[in-house]
Design a protein around this motif. Structure first.
Motif, PDB file in Angstrom:
ATOM      1  N   PRO A  75      -6.326  -6.215   8.773  1.00 47.30           N
ATOM      2  CA  PRO A  75      -7.505  -6.251   9.641  1.00 47.30           C
ATOM      3  C   PRO A  75      -7.390  -7.153  10.868  1.00 47.30           C
ATOM      4  O   PRO A  75      -8.106  -6.934  11.845  1.00 47.30           O
ATOM      5  CB  PRO A  75      -8.627  -6.724   8.721  1.00 47.30           C
ATOM      6  CG  PRO A  75      -7.985  -7.193   7.476  1.00 47.30           C
ATOM      7  CD  PRO A  75      -6.617  -6.626   7.410  1.00 47.30           C
ATOM      8  N   LEU A 108      -8.919   8.708   3.352  1.00 43.18           N
ATOM      9  CA  LEU A 108      -9.288   8.240   4.684  1.00 43.18           C
ATOM     10  C   LEU A 108      -9.698   9.404   5.565  1.00 43.18           C
ATOM     11  O   LEU A 108     -10.561   9.264   6.426  1.00 43.18           O
ATOM     12  CB  LEU A 108      -8.121   7.508   5.347  1.00 43.18           C
ATOM     13  CG  LEU A 108      -7.592   6.257   4.667  1.00 43.18           C
ATOM     14  CD1 LEU A 108      -6.456   5.664   5.486  1.00 43.18           C
ATOM     15  CD2 LEU A 108      -8.705   5.242   4.474  1.00 43.18           C
ATOM     16  N   LEU A 128      -5.034   6.426   1.210  1.00 46.75           N
ATOM     17  CA  LEU A 128      -4.417   5.102   1.118  1.00 46.75           C
ATOM     18  C   LEU A 128      -4.787   4.514  -0.226  1.00 46.75           C
ATOM     19  O   LEU A 128      -5.979   4.300  -0.509  1.00 46.75           O
ATOM     20  CB  LEU A 128      -4.903   4.204   2.257  1.00 46.75           C
ATOM     21  CG  LEU A 128      -4.293   2.815   2.329  1.00 46.75           C
ATOM     22  CD1 LEU A 128      -2.789   2.891   2.593  1.00 46.75           C
ATOM     23  CD2 LEU A 128      -4.972   1.992   3.411  1.00 46.75           C
ATOM     24  N   ASP A 129      -3.784   4.289  -1.073  1.00 43.74           N
ATOM     25  CA  ASP A 129      -4.004   3.783  -2.430  1.00 43.74           C
ATOM     26  C   ASP A 129      -5.080   4.576  -3.165  1.00 43.74           C
ATOM     27  O   ASP A 129      -5.957   4.014  -3.829  1.00 43.74           O
ATOM     28  CB  ASP A 129      -4.356   2.293  -2.401  1.00 43.74           C
ATOM     29  CG  ASP A 129      -3.165   1.428  -2.018  1.00 43.74           C
ATOM     30  OD1 ASP A 129      -2.017   1.878  -2.207  1.00 43.74           O
ATOM     31  OD2 ASP A 129      -3.387   0.310  -1.535  1.00 43.74           O
ATOM     32  N   MET A 147      -8.216   3.096  11.060  1.00 44.05           N
ATOM     33  CA  MET A 147      -8.686   3.182   9.681  1.00 44.05           C
ATOM     34  C   MET A 147      -7.698   2.515   8.722  1.00 44.05           C
ATOM     35  O   MET A 147      -8.108   1.790   7.805  1.00 44.05           O
ATOM     36  CB  MET A 147      -8.901   4.648   9.293  1.00 44.05           C
ATOM     37  CG  MET A 147     -10.032   5.317  10.065  1.00 44.05           C
ATOM     38  SD  MET A 147     -10.098   7.096   9.772  1.00 44.05           S
ATOM     39  CE  MET A 147     -11.019   7.099   8.248  1.00 44.05           C
ATOM     40  N   VAL A 148      -6.413   2.765   8.923  1.00 47.96           N
ATOM     41  CA  VAL A 148      -5.393   2.150   8.076  1.00 47.96           C
ATOM     42  C   VAL A 148      -5.367   0.642   8.316  1.00 47.96           C
ATOM     43  O   VAL A 148      -5.356  -0.152   7.373  1.00 47.96           O
ATOM     44  CB  VAL A 148      -4.007   2.787   8.338  1.00 47.96           C
ATOM     45  CG1 VAL A 148      -2.902   2.002   7.637  1.00 47.96           C
ATOM     46  CG2 VAL A 148      -3.998   4.245   7.884  1.00 47.96           C
ATOM     47  N   ARG A 149      -5.357   0.239   9.574  1.00 51.50           N
ATOM     48  CA  ARG A 149      -5.327  -1.182   9.927  1.00 51.50           C
ATOM     49  C   ARG A 149      -6.483  -1.942   9.299  1.00 51.50           C
ATOM     50  O   ARG A 149      -6.308  -3.026   8.746  1.00 51.50           O
ATOM     51  CB  ARG A 149      -5.373  -1.332  11.451  1.00 51.50           C
ATOM     52  CG  ARG A 149      -5.262  -2.751  12.005  1.00 51.50           C
ATOM     53  CD  ARG A 149      -6.557  -3.510  12.222  1.00 51.50           C
ATOM     54  NE  ARG A 149      -7.648  -2.765  12.770  1.00 51.50           N
ATOM     55  CZ  ARG A 149      -7.917  -2.676  14.066  1.00 51.50           C
ATOM     56  NH1 ARG A 149      -7.160  -3.266  14.963  1.00 51.50           N
ATOM     57  NH2 ARG A 149      -8.969  -1.984  14.467  1.00 51.50           N
ATOM     58  N   ASP A 150      -7.689  -1.365   9.375  1.00 49.27           N
ATOM     59  CA  ASP A 150      -8.874  -2.044   8.845  1.00 49.27           C
ATOM     60  C   ASP A 150      -8.753  -2.331   7.350  1.00 49.27           C
ATOM     61  O   ASP A 150      -9.379  -3.263   6.850  1.00 49.27           O
ATOM     62  CB  ASP A 150     -10.125  -1.221   9.126  1.00 49.27           C
ATOM     63  CG  ASP A 150     -10.499  -1.200  10.599  1.00 49.27           C
ATOM     64  OD1 ASP A 150      -9.909  -1.979  11.392  1.00 49.27           O
ATOM     65  OD2 ASP A 150     -11.362  -0.382  10.967  1.00 49.27           O
ATOM     66  N   ARG A 151      -7.924  -1.560   6.649  1.00 43.64           N
ATOM     67  CA  ARG A 151      -7.770  -1.752   5.215  1.00 43.64           C
ATOM     68  C   ARG A 151      -6.563  -2.614   4.834  1.00 43.64           C
ATOM     69  O   ARG A 151      -6.598  -3.288   3.816  1.00 43.64           O
ATOM     70  CB  ARG A 151      -7.682  -0.387   4.527  1.00 43.64           C
ATOM     71  CG  ARG A 151      -9.052   0.286   4.480  1.00 43.64           C
ATOM     72  CD  ARG A 151      -8.933   1.774   4.223  1.00 43.64           C
ATOM     73  NE  ARG A 151     -10.221   2.417   4.112  1.00 43.64           N
ATOM     74  CZ  ARG A 151     -10.992   2.758   5.137  1.00 43.64           C
ATOM     75  NH1 ARG A 151     -10.622   2.491   6.379  1.00 43.64           N
ATOM     76  NH2 ARG A 151     -12.148   3.356   4.947  1.00 43.64           N
ATOM     77  N   ILE A 152      -5.485  -2.563   5.632  1.00 45.33           N
ATOM     78  CA  ILE A 152      -4.282  -3.278   5.199  1.00 45.33           C
ATOM     79  C   ILE A 152      -3.892  -4.466   6.076  1.00 45.33           C
ATOM     80  O   ILE A 152      -3.155  -5.331   5.622  1.00 45.33           O
ATOM     81  CB  ILE A 152      -3.074  -2.328   5.051  1.00 45.33           C
ATOM     82  CG1 ILE A 152      -2.622  -1.775   6.405  1.00 45.33           C
ATOM     83  CG2 ILE A 152      -3.365  -1.217   4.070  1.00 45.33           C
ATOM     84  CD1 ILE A 152      -1.321  -1.001   6.337  1.00 45.33           C
ATOM     85  N   GLU A 156      -7.608   6.243  -1.987  1.00 47.59           N
ATOM     86  CA  GLU A 156      -8.859   6.409  -1.253  1.00 47.59           C
ATOM     87  C   GLU A 156      -8.638   7.377  -0.087  1.00 47.59           C
ATOM     88  O   GLU A 156      -7.742   7.185   0.724  1.00 47.59           O
ATOM     89  CB  GLU A 156      -9.334   5.066  -0.698  1.00 47.59           C
ATOM     90  CG  GLU A 156     -10.579   5.177   0.164  1.00 47.59           C
ATOM     91  CD  GLU A 156     -10.912   3.894   0.914  1.00 47.59           C
ATOM     92  OE1 GLU A 156     -11.851   3.932   1.719  1.00 47.59           O
ATOM     93  OE2 GLU A 156     -10.229   2.869   0.715  1.00 47.59           O
ATOM     94  N   PRO A 188       0.796  -1.217   0.000  1.00 45.80           N
ATOM     95  CA  PRO A 188       0.000   0.000   0.000  1.00 45.80           C
ATOM     96  C   PRO A 188       0.840   1.284   0.000  1.00 45.80           C
ATOM     97  O   PRO A 188       1.926   1.330   0.584  1.00 45.80           O
ATOM     98  CB  PRO A 188      -0.808  -0.101   1.286  1.00 45.80           C
ATOM     99  CG  PRO A 188      -0.759  -1.523   1.682  1.00 45.80           C
ATOM    100  CD  PRO A 188       0.536  -2.054   1.161  1.00 45.80           C
TER     101      PRO A 188
END
Length: 92
Positions: free
Chosen positions: A81, A56, A51-52, A74-79, A54, A3
């Motif tokens: 989880p 956030l 992030l990529d 927010m970052v964790r949930d996407r990269i 999108e 990412p």
């Protein structure tokens, strides 16, 4: 592909230190999960975290700056989880 996180900050507002601190916090937490963190100079009061591609967080849309624990979630949930963020996982 790893990412890419972007932090666009307002140079007129002198938010480079805030952007750099935010980048440091995210790189420390996601040292092996993020491929790149870019600091992008902007103008007009911008402070956005993407992030990529999108968005956030947008200071204009949200009415302020992000709290770091929220941004980490927010970052964790996407990269990553399944990752436990410890104290950052506790809701404010």
């Amino acid at each position: 592909m790893t990412p890419r996180l972007e932090i666009e900050y307002c140079t007129q507002c002198r938010w480079l230190l805030r952007a750099a601190w935010t980048a440091q916090e995210l790189l420390t937490t996601f040292a092996t999960d993020l491929g790149e963190v870019a600091l992008i100079p902007g103008i007009g009061g911008v402070f956005e975290v993407r992030l990529d591609g999108e968005t956030l967080w947008s200071r204009k849309a949200e009415g302020g700056f992000p709290e770091i624990p929220l941004l980490k979630r927010m970052v964790r949930d996407r990269i990553a989880p399944d990752r436990d963020l410890g104290h950052s996982d506790k809701k404010a």
